[in-house]
Design an enzyme around this catalytic site. Structure first.
Site, PDB file in Angstrom:
ATOM      1  CB  CYS A 247      22.224  93.078  78.851  1.00 38.63           C
ATOM      2  SG  CYS A 247      22.887  92.310  80.298  1.00 38.63           S
ATOM      3  CG  HIS A 332      18.498  89.582  78.710  1.00 40.73           C
ATOM      4  ND1 HIS A 332      19.373  89.286  78.089  1.00 40.73           N
ATOM      5  CD2 HIS A 332      19.183  89.580  80.116  1.00 40.73           C
ATOM      6  CE1 HIS A 332      20.407  89.535  78.159  1.00 40.73           C
ATOM      7  NE2 HIS A 332      20.663  89.657  79.757  1.00 40.73           N
ATOM      8  CD  GLU A 334      16.828  88.495  75.322  1.00 38.82           C
ATOM      9  OE1 GLU A 334      17.727  88.067  75.998  1.00 38.82           O
ATOM     10  OE2 GLU A 334      16.452  89.785  75.266  1.00 38.82           O
TER      11      GLU A 334
END
Length: 367
Positions: A247, A332, A334
């Site tokens: 990001c 993202h 994750e």
């Protein structure tokens, strides 16, 4: 519930019911298209200074639990929803959404036409807005918005103040915190990494003194050009250790390599953004939250290779360096919340570290 109003800087006024804190608060109004995950959204530091609206019409129905936080302290300036559940029902629920926002002094407004608000933002772009009591003067509130300065210190507000260690027996990772989601830490500790978290303004010299096997650049809020010291740090560590950015970390990496970034009209925020891997010819669903993007046409003058694109608008979603062991993504991996399609990128980072370590050992053997 008290009557409250949401006023946009273009003069548009929405009237609704207040929940959470009763304080008056302004910020950039943005929307998130996720159907679930409001707790992770509220506690994502990348929303620092923003008023977040959920486009899904019902939030708060499963409450707030102890497990789904992405940071200890939320940094959003306000929360907007069509309908908020007052009495949540879920076996993990610890408290209601409204009580959590009240405890963290975050104002909310519900009962407004969120579809209309979304259309306004999509047409005119993100803009400043303010949540206030219905009794306050609309003219005075608009004057406040007009004189409200742009935030430029979001990374400073959300980054760690000083280094700390999350111990492990595996690869030694320096995690540069620009406003980190805890999901990134969870993925590294799941792989038994020894993680040293450092502030955004930690120097390249001090990072390299920690003798890391790899360096991670985290997500974070705001304009990447507001942290020039971090761009210089990335430039200095590049090529000296394997690097993985997410990001804001992705944008800083691009700037450090000579590319440029730009603010998007209304950004990407949600849990179902399709991204195509150009090498594998494979598409993933991703979780995203960003206002800025790397300008694709500026990659040509750099040593960067475009690896992934967003299928919705063809913007840059992944890049890697031509010669150094370094790659980054705009989304993202994750998740938290969202799909885990790209979770393997953390394993890819581990493999890159091992390959570099093996190469160094081989060079020592034949030296």
């Amino acid at each position: 519930m008290t009557k409250r109003q949401l006023i946009l800087e273009d003069g548009t006024i929405f009237s609704g019911e207040g929940f959470g804190s009763s304080r008056k608060r302004s910020g950039e109004i943005v929307f998130n298209t996720g159907m679930t995950g409001y707790q992770e959204v509220i506690t994502d530091p990348s929303y620092c200074g923003q008023i977040v609206m959920m486009t899904y019409p019902l939030v708060g129905n499963y409450g707030i639990n102890r497990d789904d936080f992405e940071t200890v302290t939320p940094f959003i300036h306000g929360f907007v929803a069509k309908e908020v559940t007052e009495y949540p029902s879920n076996f993990r629920s610890e408290e209601s959404l409204s009580s959590y926002l009240e405890a963290n002094d975050i104002p909310g407004i519900s009962g407004i036409d969120t579809r209309k608000l979304t259309k306004i933002i999509r047409k005119h772009g993100t803009m400043k807005a303010i949540i206030a009591d219905a009794s306050e003067s609309e003219e005075e509130l608009l004057n406040e918005l007009a004189n409200e300065p742009e935030m430029t210190n979001q990374v400073e507000l959300t980054s760690a103040v000083k280094p700390y260690v999350v111990p492990g027996r595996g690869h030694r990772i320096v995690l540069v915190d620009f406003g980190m989601k805890h999901g990134i830490l969870r993925e590294l500790t799941k792989r038994n990494c020894h993680v040293t978290v450092v502030p955004y303004n930690y120097s390249a010299e001090n990072i390299l003194r920690l003798k890391p096997d790899g360096i991670m650049l985290t997500n974070g809020p705001g304009d990447p050009k507001d942290v020039p010291e971090s761009i210089e740090m990335v430039r200095e560590v590049l090529g000296k250790k394997p690097l993985f950015g997410i990001c804001l970390g992705h944008q800083l990496f691009a700037l450090a390599c000579g590319a440029d970034t730009e603010k998007m009209k209304f950004g990407h925020r949600g849990a179902n953004h399709p991204v195509k891997d150009l090498k594998l010819d494979k598409t993933y669903l991703t979780s995203q939250n960003h206002s800025y993007a790397v300008r694709k046409n500026t990659l040509n003058k750099t040593d960067l290779i475009l690896t992934q694109i967003a299928l919705n608008d063809n913007t840059v979603e992944g890049i890697k360096h031509k010669t150094f062991p370094a790659f980054t993504v705009q989304y993202h991996p994750e998740s938290s919340p969202g799909p885990e399609d790209t979770n393997h990128l953390f394993d890819q980072f581990m493999t890159m570290i091992e390959q570099v370590n093996d190469k160094h050992e081989e060079e020592k053997t034949y030296a």
